[in-house]
Scaffold this motif. Structure first.
Motif, PDB file in Angstrom:
ATOM      1  N   TYR A 137       0.831  -1.284  -0.158  1.00  8.18           N
ATOM      2  CA  TYR A 137       0.232  -0.020  -0.015  1.00  8.18           C
ATOM      3  C   TYR A 137       0.709   1.318   0.177  1.00  8.18           C
ATOM      4  N   TRP A 181      -0.140   3.203  -7.132  1.00  6.68           N
ATOM      5  CA  TRP A 181      -1.097   3.246  -5.721  1.00  6.68           C
ATOM      6  C   TRP A 181      -2.593   3.459  -6.249  1.00  6.68           C
ATOM      7  N   ASN A 218      -3.931   0.427  -7.468  1.00  2.39           N
ATOM      8  CA  ASN A 218      -4.013  -0.338  -6.187  1.00  2.39           C
ATOM      9  C   ASN A 218      -5.451  -0.286  -5.362  1.00  2.39           C
ATOM     10  N   VAL A 219      -5.744   1.055  -4.967  1.00  2.00           N
ATOM     11  CA  VAL A 219      -6.732   1.292  -4.331  1.00  2.00           C
ATOM     12  C   VAL A 219      -8.142   1.199  -5.095  1.00  2.00           C
ATOM     13  N   HIS A 250      -2.742  -4.594  -2.466  1.00  2.00           N
ATOM     14  CA  HIS A 250      -2.185  -4.883  -1.339  1.00  2.00           C
ATOM     15  C   HIS A 250      -3.129  -5.903  -0.496  1.00  2.00           C
TER      16      HIS A 250
END
Length: 149
Positions: A105, A119, A122-123, A137
């Motif tokens: 993360y 990032w 990812n989120v 993550h």
């Protein structure tokens, strides 16, 4: 396994944790590094800002790794009544899984430009992932975010 946590609760938990870490660490690091510059285009201001961001990022990594390894919850997750659990058995991601999740993360953001893109993907990944709504993550640590109530 408890029901999956809603995306809204997950987002609010991250915002709470971000404020909880970002404000005090930013103030302390800003004071130690020499304040927050307001000049535009000044190289010293850019270096100070980068130093403060780096301090916040590293403290957030340690905070999340410790909290997840201990209880599967950060303060934000506690307030939102959600927790991180291992996909296999619902247990707390103690040790490597908690730290892996925190690292995937936080740490990619250390790489300029590419880190932010990673990032962001990812989120956002949990918005289309099925069936567990995992972010990258979560996938790396083999975890899922569940409701505690």
């Amino acid at each position: 396994m408890p029901p999956l946590a809603s995306l809204g609760r997950r987002l609010l938990a991250r915002i709470i944790d971000g404020l909880l870490i970002g404000i005090p660490v930013g103030l302390v690091a800003g004071g130690l590094i020499g304040g927050f510059g307001y000049g535009f285009g000044d190289d010293d201001d850019m270096g100070q800002s980068t130093g403060v961001q780096l301090a916040i990022l590293l403290v957030y990594f340690v905070y999340e790794g410790l909290m997840l390894s201990r209880s599967g919850q950060t303060v934000g997750k506690m307030l939102m009544k959600i927790r991180v659990a291992m996909v296999a058995n619902g247990s707390v991601p103690a040790g490597n899984p908690g730290w892996t999740r925190a690292a995937v993360y936080s740490l990619p953001q250390l790489v300029p430009c590419i880190g932010f893109v990673f990032w962001l993907v990812n989120v956002l990944f949990c918005t289309w992932d099925k069936p567990f709504r995992q972010c990258l993550h979560d996938k790396a640590a083999k975890t899922v975010v569940v409701s505690t109530r």
